[in-house]
Motif scaffolding. Structure first.
Motif, mmCIF file in Angstrom:
data_model
loop_
_atom_site.group_PDB
_atom_site.id
_atom_site.type_symbol
_atom_site.label_atom_id
_atom_site.label_comp_id
_atom_site.label_asym_id
_atom_site.label_seq_id
_atom_site.Cartn_x
_atom_site.Cartn_y
_atom_site.Cartn_z
ATOM 1 N N HIS A 110 -5.737 -4.588 2.374
ATOM 2 C CA HIS A 110 -5.559 -3.580 1.348
ATOM 3 C C HIS A 110 -6.910 -3.095 0.817
ATOM 4 N N ARG A 111 -7.843 -4.023 0.604
ATOM 5 C CA ARG A 111 -9.193 -3.644 0.168
ATOM 6 C C ARG A 111 -9.881 -2.804 1.246
ATOM 7 N N ILE A 147 -8.511 -0.859 3.455
ATOM 8 C CA ILE A 147 -7.898 0.477 3.503
ATOM 9 C C ILE A 147 -8.496 1.345 2.408
ATOM 10 N N HIS A 148 -8.593 0.826 1.183
ATOM 11 C CA HIS A 148 -9.106 1.619 0.067
ATOM 12 C C HIS A 148 -10.615 1.844 0.162
ATOM 13 N N ASN A 149 -11.343 0.957 0.805
ATOM 14 C CA ASN A 149 -12.770 1.160 0.994
ATOM 15 C C ASN A 149 -13.098 2.015 2.218
ATOM 16 N N HIS A 176 0.869 -1.173 0.000
ATOM 17 C CA HIS A 176 0.000 0.000 0.000
ATOM 18 C C HIS A 176 0.907 1.223 0.000
#
Length: 140
Positions: free
Chosen positions: A131-132, A134-136, A98
């Motif tokens: 990671h998903r 964090i981005h969501n 990330h």
């Protein structure tokens, strides 16, 4: 060193060494007069012995290892990837990196932001699930 100091004062006040010595002489010593915060006159005397070169004998200790503790932390990118462990949830699934563009953009409100700011790193090795999140915006 002594004459270097006289030259420095001479250059600062744009005068010769002789004038510097005449102006700052106090009882055969070089002294600078100043006023402290209370308005009292004080004098800082530069002692001649302080200009002498001091030779120190060196003691050689052959064969003695220095008592130094080396701390090796996993901070480089390669070390963090080779650990094969998510930095947030500690799972060992497939890792992704990330990235953020600037550390100054992080506000430090979320757990992962605090971790990145504390390490002073713009990258973080995380698993796919984290990671998903964090981005969501689901990871706090």
């Amino acid at each position: 060193m002594e004459y270097s100091m006289y030259k420095t004062f001479g250059r600062k006040y744009r005068c010769s060494i002789r004038k510097v010595l005449h102006k700052y002489r106090y009882k055969k010593d070089f002294a600078v007069t100043y006023y402290n915060g209370k308005g009292e006159q004080k004098r800082n005397i530069f002692v001649k012995q302080s200009f002498k070169r001091k030779l120190q004998g060196k003691i050689q200790e052959v064969g003695k290892m220095p008592e130094t503790a080396y701390i090796t932390a996993r901070t480089s990118l390669i070390d963090r990837l080779s650990a094969r462990c998510c930095e947030i949830c500690k799972s060992e699934s497939d890792l992704q990196m990330h990235h953020v563009r600037k550390l100054s953009e992080l506000k430090g409100k979320k757990k992962w932001e605090i971790m990145m700011i504390a390490r002073k790193r713009k990258t973080m090795a995380v698993c796919h699930a984290c990671h998903r999140k964090i981005h969501n915006g689901a990871l706090d």
